[in-house]
Design a protein around this motif. Structure first.
Motif, PDB file in Angstrom:
ATOM      1  N   GLY A 159      44.368  51.217  46.914  1.00 28.57           N
ATOM      2  CA  GLY A 159      44.672  49.792  46.901  1.00 28.57           C
ATOM      3  C   GLY A 159      44.651  49.261  45.486  1.00 28.57           C
ATOM      4  N   ASP A 160      45.393  48.187  45.258  1.00 24.62           N
ATOM      5  CA  ASP A 160      45.502  47.659  43.894  1.00 24.62           C
ATOM      6  C   ASP A 160      44.876  46.276  43.709  1.00 24.62           C
ATOM      7  OD1 ASP A 160      47.285  46.056  45.248  1.00 24.62           O
ATOM      8  OD2 ASP A 160      49.077  46.852  44.251  1.00 24.62           O
ATOM      9  N   GLU A 161      44.145  45.786  44.722  1.00 24.22           N
ATOM     10  CA  GLU A 161      43.522  44.461  44.591  1.00 24.22           C
ATOM     11  C   GLU A 161      42.526  44.425  43.437  1.00 24.22           C
ATOM     12  OE1 GLU A 161      45.031  44.707  48.776  1.00 24.22           O
ATOM     13  OE2 GLU A 161      43.863  46.047  47.477  1.00 24.22           O
ATOM     14  N   GLU A 162      41.818  45.530  43.223  1.00 22.73           N
ATOM     15  CA  GLU A 162      40.842  45.579  42.133  1.00 22.73           C
ATOM     16  C   GLU A 162      41.531  45.419  40.782  1.00 22.73           C
ATOM     17  OE1 GLU A 162      38.913  47.205  45.641  1.00 22.73           O
ATOM     18  OE2 GLU A 162      40.848  47.664  44.702  1.00 22.73           O
ATOM     19  N   ILE A 163      42.650  46.113  40.618  1.00 17.59           N
ATOM     20  CA  ILE A 163      43.373  46.089  39.342  1.00 17.59           C
ATOM     21  C   ILE A 163      44.041  44.738  39.110  1.00 17.59           C
ATOM     22  CG2 ILE A 163      45.328  47.088  38.081  1.00 17.59           C
ATOM     23  CD1 ILE A 163      44.696  49.749  39.534  1.00 17.59           C
ATOM     24  N   ASN A 164      44.690  44.210  40.147  1.00 23.55           N
ATOM     25  CA  ASN A 164      45.517  43.010  39.982  1.00 23.55           C
ATOM     26  C   ASN A 164      44.764  41.691  40.131  1.00 23.55           C
ATOM     27  OD1 ASN A 164      47.754  44.653  39.626  1.00 23.55           O
ATOM     28  ND2 ASN A 164      48.280  44.646  41.808  1.00 23.55           N
ATOM     29  N   GLU A 165      43.668  41.676  40.899  1.00 26.98           N
ATOM     30  CA  GLU A 165      43.002  40.410  41.212  1.00 26.98           C
ATOM     31  C   GLU A 165      41.528  40.362  40.775  1.00 26.98           C
ATOM     32  OE1 GLU A 165      44.982  38.144  42.233  1.00 26.98           O
ATOM     33  OE2 GLU A 165      46.667  39.310  43.025  1.00 26.98           O
ATOM     34  N   ILE A 166      40.757  41.371  41.158  1.00 27.78           N
ATOM     35  CA  ILE A 166      39.297  41.291  40.955  1.00 27.78           C
ATOM     36  C   ILE A 166      38.915  41.531  39.500  1.00 27.78           C
ATOM     37  CG2 ILE A 166      37.050  42.167  41.692  1.00 27.78           C
ATOM     38  CD1 ILE A 166      38.377  43.002  44.353  1.00 27.78           C
ATOM     39  N   ALA A 167      39.413  42.621  38.904  1.00 28.35           N
ATOM     40  CA  ALA A 167      39.076  42.917  37.504  1.00 28.35           C
ATOM     41  C   ALA A 167      39.488  41.789  36.554  1.00 28.35           C
ATOM     42  CB  ALA A 167      39.692  44.247  37.075  1.00 28.35           C
ATOM     43  N   PRO A 168      40.689  41.206  36.706  1.00 28.46           N
ATOM     44  CA  PRO A 168      41.044  40.084  35.823  1.00 28.46           C
ATOM     45  C   PRO A 168      40.112  38.882  35.976  1.00 28.46           C
ATOM     46  CG  PRO A 168      43.020  41.017  36.820  1.00 28.46           C
ATOM     47  CD  PRO A 168      41.847  41.658  37.510  1.00 28.46           C
ATOM     48  N   ALA A 169      39.633  38.628  37.210  1.00 28.55           N
ATOM     49  CA  ALA A 169      38.695  37.528  37.422  1.00 28.55           C
ATOM     50  C   ALA A 169      37.367  37.808  36.726  1.00 28.55           C
ATOM     51  CB  ALA A 169      38.473  37.308  38.921  1.00 28.55           C
ATOM     52  N   VAL A 170      36.891  39.054  36.845  1.00 31.21           N
ATOM     53  CA  VAL A 170      35.646  39.444  36.185  1.00 31.21           C
ATOM     54  C   VAL A 170      35.779  39.303  34.674  1.00 31.21           C
ATOM     55  CG1 VAL A 170      34.111  41.398  35.699  1.00 31.21           C
ATOM     56  CG2 VAL A 170      34.874  40.965  38.043  1.00 31.21           C
ATOM     57  N   LYS A 171      36.910  39.761  34.125  1.00 27.05           N
ATOM     58  CA  LYS A 171      37.140  39.681  32.683  1.00 27.05           C
ATOM     59  C   LYS A 171      37.126  38.240  32.202  1.00 27.05           C
ATOM     60  CE  LYS A 171      38.244  41.322  28.611  1.00 27.05           C
ATOM     61  NZ  LYS A 171      37.233  42.063  27.812  1.00 27.05           N
ATOM     62  N   GLU A 172      37.772  37.349  32.942  1.00 29.01           N
ATOM     63  CA  GLU A 172      37.804  35.935  32.528  1.00 29.01           C
ATOM     64  C   GLU A 172      36.416  35.314  32.603  1.00 29.01           C
ATOM     65  OE1 GLU A 172      40.167  31.788  33.560  1.00 29.01           O
ATOM     66  OE2 GLU A 172      41.156  33.721  33.875  1.00 29.01           O
ATOM     67  N   ALA A 173      35.657  35.673  33.629  1.00 27.87           N
ATOM     68  CA  ALA A 173      34.285  35.162  33.747  1.00 27.87           C
ATOM     69  C   ALA A 173      33.436  35.635  32.563  1.00 27.87           C
ATOM     70  CB  ALA A 173      33.669  35.615  35.065  1.00 27.87           C
ATOM     71  N   GLN A 174      33.622  36.888  32.173  1.00 29.76           N
ATOM     72  CA  GLN A 174      32.914  37.416  30.999  1.00 29.76           C
ATOM     73  C   GLN A 174      33.303  36.654  29.744  1.00 29.76           C
ATOM     74  OE1 GLN A 174      34.204  41.468  31.268  1.00 29.76           O
ATOM     75  NE2 GLN A 174      32.463  42.129  32.515  1.00 29.76           N
ATOM     76  N   ASN A 175      34.589  36.364  29.603  1.00 26.34           N
ATOM     77  CA  ASN A 175      35.066  35.601  28.443  1.00 26.34           C
ATOM     78  C   ASN A 175      34.493  34.188  28.427  1.00 26.34           C
ATOM     79  OD1 ASN A 175      36.586  37.782  27.616  1.00 26.34           O
ATOM     80  ND2 ASN A 175      38.499  37.050  28.523  1.00 26.34           N
ATOM     81  N   ASN A 176      34.123  33.686  29.617  1.00 32.17           N
ATOM     82  CA  ASN A 176      33.516  32.356  29.731  1.00 32.17           C
ATOM     83  C   ASN A 176      32.010  32.394  29.496  1.00 32.17           C
ATOM     84  OD1 ASN A 176      36.001  31.217  30.328  1.00 32.17           O
ATOM     85  ND2 ASN A 176      35.710  31.357  32.550  1.00 32.17           N
ATOM     86  N   GLY A 177      31.488  33.578  29.163  1.00 28.85           N
ATOM     87  CA  GLY A 177      30.074  33.684  28.825  1.00 28.85           C
ATOM     88  C   GLY A 177      29.155  34.088  29.952  1.00 28.85           C
ATOM     89  N   LEU A 178      29.706  34.452  31.112  1.00 33.32           N
ATOM     90  CA  LEU A 178      28.872  34.839  32.246  1.00 33.32           C
ATOM     91  C   LEU A 178      28.561  36.331  32.189  1.00 33.32           C
ATOM     92  CD1 LEU A 178      30.059  32.071  33.090  1.00 33.32           C
ATOM     93  CD2 LEU A 178      30.088  32.904  35.447  1.00 33.32           C
ATOM     94  N   ASP A 179      27.382  36.699  32.686  1.00 30.64           N
ATOM     95  CA  ASP A 179      26.959  38.102  32.749  1.00 30.64           C
ATOM     96  C   ASP A 179      27.432  38.677  34.079  1.00 30.64           C
ATOM     97  OD1 ASP A 179      25.722  40.554  32.787  1.00 30.64           O
ATOM     98  OD2 ASP A 179      23.745  39.816  32.209  1.00 30.64           O
TER      99      ASP A 179
END
Length: 344
Positions: free
Chosen positions: A223-243
């Motif tokens: 499945g590609d949900e991790e690549i297309n949806e979940i990982a990008p959300a995690v990356k943006e949250a990290q960029n916003n300063g979240l652990d």
């Protein structure tokens, strides 16, 4: 001296279930009045009948306004919802009458909180089919609270000392849940979780995000949900300063969290989060044929008011037998008190 303990509105729940029983058991306990000033929102006649579950001579006192409450130990003050019974309600049976009473208890509790008459609300279990038969078309408490507080962005958090889980989706089919795994929603829920954990006293939350598929997709093999949806959300949250870490394979994430690696987990759908959570907090006693402990709290985050709840259902199969555990209700009260201390 005026008390600083929060006033909490505790709803009756579906009267055909275990709500009234565990409410009585909680009100007669010594801890409730130590941490808050409680009132029960529901039908006074039903709660009078529920006194058969009391072992300590608990008394019911009917009030029509929060200002009338005295908050005395050994007394359950019931804010009567003004809906007299027009037919008998049987334990363990789905009925529109029971569903209607349960629904209106919730609505009144919400209004009390919105008006500032209480500091928070704690809900006992309702039966989804019963409230729908009564004409109130909601899939659960979470959706009722969102509707009646005009809250567009919210999420369900399950909380216990061992593990805390929030959900991207809850009361939808598994097929639809997969379609709801979108970057914007995952990112939104990560943010709601971070804020919620801070309100529970965790200064710098560490959040683990589950994958949707086995092995978190295994680089796109499953499945590609991790690549297309979940990982990008995690990356943006990290960029916003979240652990934030993820996507983590679901069969690993919750074990890591229960061992202390994460303060909270983001689950992609209802059962992905509920199963490990209840495995940690629900314990069955085979010899006695009943739950020896039922721990865990359901919290709706994102609301303008506080709402916590037991994380179990109406338990129609044991309703009226006097064997229901009040543990989860007291847990829900304690979490509501925590949230009142850390208001934003």
């Amino acid at each position: 001296m005026k008390s600083t303990k929060p006033i909490l509105a505790i709803t009756m729940g579906d009267p055909a279930g275990i709500g009234p029983e565990i409410a009585v058991k909680t009100f007669e306990g010594s801890e409730l009045h130590k941490v808050c000033r409680p009132i029960l929102v529901g039908n006074a006649a039903i709660m009078e009948k529920a006194l058969t579950f009391s072992e300590k001579n608990l008394k019911v006192r009917t009030i029509s306004d929060v200002k009338e409450a005295r908050f005395e130990t050994g007394v359950m003050e019931v804010l009567d919802i003004g809906m007299p019974l027009d037919e008998t309600i049987e334990f363990g049976e789905i009925s529109a009458v029971a569903g209607n009473l349960a629904f209106h208890s919730v609505i009144i509790a919400i209004e009390l909180a919105k008006n500032g008459e209480v500091d928070g609300t704690v809900t006992n279990p309702i039966h989804k089919k019963a409230i729908n038969e009564a004409g109130h078309h909601f899939s659960g408490h979470t959706e009722i609270y969102a509707e009646y507080t005009n809250t567009p962005k919210y999420a369900m958090l399950l909380a216990d000392d061992a593990i805390k889980v929030i959900h991207v989706s809850t009361h939808v089919s598994l097929r639809k849940a997969c379609d709801l795994v979108k970057k914007e929603r995952v990112l939104e829920v990560i943010g709601i979780m971070n804020d919620g954990l801070k309100r529970l006293g965790i200064e710098k939350p560490r959040i683990g995000v589950a994958g949707l598929n086995p092995h978190a997709g295994d680089e796109g093999l499953f499945g590609d949900e991790e690549i297309n949806e979940i990982a990008p959300a995690v990356k943006e949250a990290q960029n916003n300063g979240l652990d934030v870490t993820g996507p983590v394979p679901p069969d690993t994430l919750f074990a890591l969290a229960s061992g202390g690696r994460f303060d909270g987990c983001v689950a992609m759908y209802h059962d992905q989060g509920h199963i490990p959570f209840k495995l940690a907090g629900f314990h069955w006693d085979q010899e006695k044929g009943k739950m020896k402990s039922v721990n865990g709290v359901n919290i709706t985050l994102g609301l303008p008011i506080i709402r916590t709840s037991v994380d179990h259902g109406t338990a129609f199969e044991i309703a009226g037998k006097g064997i229901a555990s009040p543990d989860a209700l007291m847990n829900a009260v304690e979490y509501a008190v925590k949230l009142t201390k850390n208001r934003q």
